[in-house]
Design a protein around this motif. Structure first.
Motif, PDB file in Angstrom:
ATOM      1  N   ARG A  73       0.827  -1.209   0.000  1.00 46.80           N
ATOM      2  CA  ARG A  73       0.000   0.000   0.000  1.00 46.80           C
ATOM      3  C   ARG A  73       0.860   1.258   0.000  1.00 46.80           C
ATOM      4  NH1 ARG A  73      -3.111  -3.627   3.138  1.00 46.80           N
ATOM      5  NH2 ARG A  73      -5.265  -3.837   2.362  1.00 46.80           N
ATOM      6  N   MET A  74       1.941   1.257   0.789  1.00 49.81           N
ATOM      7  CA  MET A  74       2.816   2.422   0.815  1.00 49.81           C
ATOM      8  C   MET A  74       3.490   2.632  -0.535  1.00 49.81           C
ATOM      9  SD  MET A  74       2.659   4.122   3.632  1.00 49.81           S
ATOM     10  CE  MET A  74       4.129   5.111   3.338  1.00 49.81           C
ATOM     11  N   SER A  86       6.143   9.985   1.789  1.00 44.36           N
ATOM     12  CA  SER A  86       5.890   9.412   3.117  1.00 44.36           C
ATOM     13  C   SER A  86       5.569  10.488   4.151  1.00 44.36           C
ATOM     14  CB  SER A  86       7.096   8.590   3.569  1.00 44.36           C
ATOM     15  OG  SER A  86       8.264   9.389   3.568  1.00 44.36           O
ATOM     16  N   ARG A  87       6.164  11.671   4.029  1.00 48.87           N
ATOM     17  CA  ARG A  87       5.881  12.737   4.991  1.00 48.87           C
ATOM     18  C   ARG A  87       4.416  13.180   4.911  1.00 48.87           C
ATOM     19  NH1 ARG A  87       8.977  15.809   8.161  1.00 48.87           N
ATOM     20  NH2 ARG A  87      10.827  14.838   7.268  1.00 48.87           N
ATOM     21  N   ALA A  88       3.880  13.244   3.684  1.00 46.71           N
ATOM     22  CA  ALA A  88       2.475  13.631   3.532  1.00 46.71           C
ATOM     23  C   ALA A  88       1.552  12.551   4.092  1.00 46.71           C
ATOM     24  CB  ALA A  88       2.162  13.886   2.056  1.00 46.71           C
ATOM     25  N   VAL A  89       1.949  11.285   3.938  1.00 46.52           N
ATOM     26  CA  VAL A  89       1.152  10.190   4.515  1.00 46.52           C
ATOM     27  C   VAL A  89       1.135  10.322   6.034  1.00 46.52           C
ATOM     28  CG1 VAL A  89       0.967   7.691   4.804  1.00 46.52           C
ATOM     29  CG2 VAL A  89       1.621   8.641   2.577  1.00 46.52           C
ATOM     30  N   ASP A  94      -6.580   2.074   6.145  1.00 47.23           N
ATOM     31  CA  ASP A  94      -7.724   2.990   6.102  1.00 47.23           C
ATOM     32  C   ASP A  94      -7.418   4.207   5.232  1.00 47.23           C
ATOM     33  OD1 ASP A  94      -8.987   1.232   7.777  1.00 47.23           O
ATOM     34  OD2 ASP A  94      -8.656   2.408   9.605  1.00 47.23           O
ATOM     35  N   PHE A  95      -6.200   4.724   5.340  1.00 51.40           N
ATOM     36  CA  PHE A  95      -5.822   5.871   4.526  1.00 51.40           C
ATOM     37  C   PHE A  95      -5.776   5.495   3.043  1.00 51.40           C
ATOM     38  CE2 PHE A  95      -2.443   8.531   2.571  1.00 51.40           C
ATOM     39  CZ  PHE A  95      -3.087   9.756   2.664  1.00 51.40           C
ATOM     40  N   SER A 146      -6.829   6.093  -2.487  1.00 50.37           N
ATOM     41  CA  SER A 146      -6.149   5.406  -3.585  1.00 50.37           C
ATOM     42  C   SER A 146      -6.854   5.538  -4.934  1.00 50.37           C
ATOM     43  CB  SER A 146      -5.965   3.916  -3.254  1.00 50.37           C
ATOM     44  OG  SER A 146      -7.225   3.288  -3.056  1.00 50.37           O
ATOM     45  N   ALA A 147      -8.111   5.957  -4.931  1.00 49.01           N
ATOM     46  CA  ALA A 147      -8.833   6.083  -6.199  1.00 49.01           C
ATOM     47  C   ALA A 147      -8.422   7.326  -6.978  1.00 49.01           C
ATOM     48  CB  ALA A 147     -10.342   6.099  -5.954  1.00 49.01           C
TER      49      ALA A 147
END
Length: 315
Positions: A112-113, A123-126, A157-158, A163-164
Motif C-alpha cells: 500500500r505504501m 511518506s511525509r504527507a502520509v 484505512d488511509f 487510492s482512487a
C-alpha cells in the motif's frame, strides 16, 4: 460472511451432525486434533496470541494450551472435541482482530505504501494524514517485512480513502508528487490500479498491471501501454517465443502480429462492452466486470486507458 457468522455456522453444523449421528448410534464427540493444532499454529505465526484466539473462537485458553503443549508429562492432545475443532478451523483473523501492539506480516502495508508513492504520496504527507508513528517510521514502511497492527490499520484505512485518486487531488504539491512518482516508477513499484483489495495482503499474490499479467498477452499490453514489463509477463513472452522457435520465419512473424493485434483490440472491446452494459442494463462498473468475467481492477484499467470519445474526452 463475518468471523462470528462463520463460527456460528460451524457450531450449527456440528449440532445438526451430532443429533443425526446420535440417532444412528454413531456419535463420536472427539476428532483428530492434528488439523486444528496446525491451524492454530498458523494463526499464531501471524502474530496473534492464544488469549486472542480463544476470544475470537470461543474455545477456552486451557483447551488451546492442552492442544498445543499438553501438560508435562502429559503430551499434547491427540484428540479434541469436535465442536472445538470446527470452531478453530472456521476462524482466520482479519486485520481488525489484532491488538494494536501485535507484530504482523507487513506485506499489505508495504504494498500500500509503495502504491501510494506511485500515486504521488510522499511518506511525509502520509504521516501528516494518518498521525501514527513518525516520518522516519512511515518511510521505512515501503520496505517493511513486519509492522504493528496499529500502523497496518492506519495505512489500510488511509489507502482505502485516497487510492482512487492522485495525491495532487488531495492538495499535495505537483512537484513533490511528481518527484515521488518518478522515484516509485524507477523502483518498479505497483500502483493502486495493479492491486485488487482482495489480494493485496496475500504474500503469494502478484500485481496485475494489465489484467493479463503472467501471459503473453500481458507482455504485449505492457508494451502497448508503455508500462515496463513485469517479470511474470517477461517469462510468459519468452516461453511463447520458445514454443515457436522452430517455425518458419514468415509464420513466426505472422503469429507475432496476430498476438499484438489481439492484445491491442481486447482493451478497446472490453471498455466498449462494459459501457454498453452500464448504459443499457444500468449496471455498476463492479457488476459489469462480473458479467464480463474480468476483475473490477482490470475493467477500471481499460476504462481509463480507452475513454469514451463522445463523453469522457469531452469532459
Amino acid at each position: 460472511m463475518t468471523t462470528d457468522q462463520a463460527i456460528r455456522e460451524a457450531k450449527n453444523r456440528w449440532a445438526r451432525r451430532r443429533r443425526r449421528l446420535i440417532g444412528y448410534g454413531q456419535w463420536q464427540p472427539f476428532t483428530d486434533a492434528e488439523p486444528a493444532r496446525q491451524h492454530v499454529l498458523a494463526i499464531k505465526a501471524t502474530g496473534m496470541g492464544l488469549a486472542q484466539i480463544a476470544k475470537h473462537t470461543g474455545v477456552n485458553r486451557g483447551s488451546l494450551d492442552h492442544l498445543l503443549y499438553g501438560s508435562p508429562p502429559v503430551p499434547p492432545a491427540a484428540q479434541i472435541r469436535t465442536e472445538n475443532a470446527q470452531a478453530l478451523l472456521a476462524y482466520w483473523p482479519s486485520l481488525d482482530d489484532y491488538e494494536d501492539r501485535n507484530i504482523i506480516d507487513g506485506t499489505g502495508t508495504r504494498r500500500r505504501m509503495q502504491a501510494l508513492a506511485v500515486a504521488g504520496w510522499p511518506s511525509r504527507a502520509v504521516h501528516q494524514r494518518i498521525r501514527v508513528g513518525n516520518p522516519q517510521t512511515i518511510e521505512k514502511l515501503r520496505a517493511c517485512t513486519k509492522v504493528t497492527a496499529r500502523l497496518a490499520r492506519a495505512v489500510r484505512d488511509f489507502y482505502d480513502e485516497v487510492s482512487a485518486k492522485t495525491a495532487e487531488d488531495y492538495g499535495v504539491e505537483p512537484w513533490i508528487a511528481g518527484r515521488t512518482r518518478t522515484y516509485a516508477t524507477k523502483a518498479q513499484w505497483a500502483g493502486p490500479e495493479a492491486w485488487d483489495t482482495d489480494i493485496i495482503d496475500d504474500p503469494d499474490a502478484a500485481p496485475d498491471w494489465t489484467g493479463c499479467c503472467g501471459t503473453d498477452r500481458g507482455w504485449w499490453m505492457h508494451n502497448l501501454n508503455d508500462i515496463p514489463a513485469c517479470p511474470r509477463c517477461e517469462a510468459a513472452h519468452a516461453a511463447w517465443l520458445a514454443e515457436r522457435r522452430d517455425l518458419p520465419a514468415r509464420e513466426r512473424w505472422r503469429q507475432l502480429a496476430l498476438a499484438k493485434g489481439a492484445a491491442s483490440n481486447r482493451g478497446v472491446n472490453l471498455a466498449h462492452d462494459a459501457r454498453e452494459l452500464m448504459r443499457i442494463s444500468g449496471l455498476t462498473p463492479d457488476q459489469a466486470a462480473e458479467r464480463l468475467g474480468v476483475t473490477r481492477q482490470h475493467l477500471y484499467q481499460e476504462l481509463t486507458r480507452h475513454p469514451d470519445p463522445e463523453t469522457e474526452l469531452a469532459a
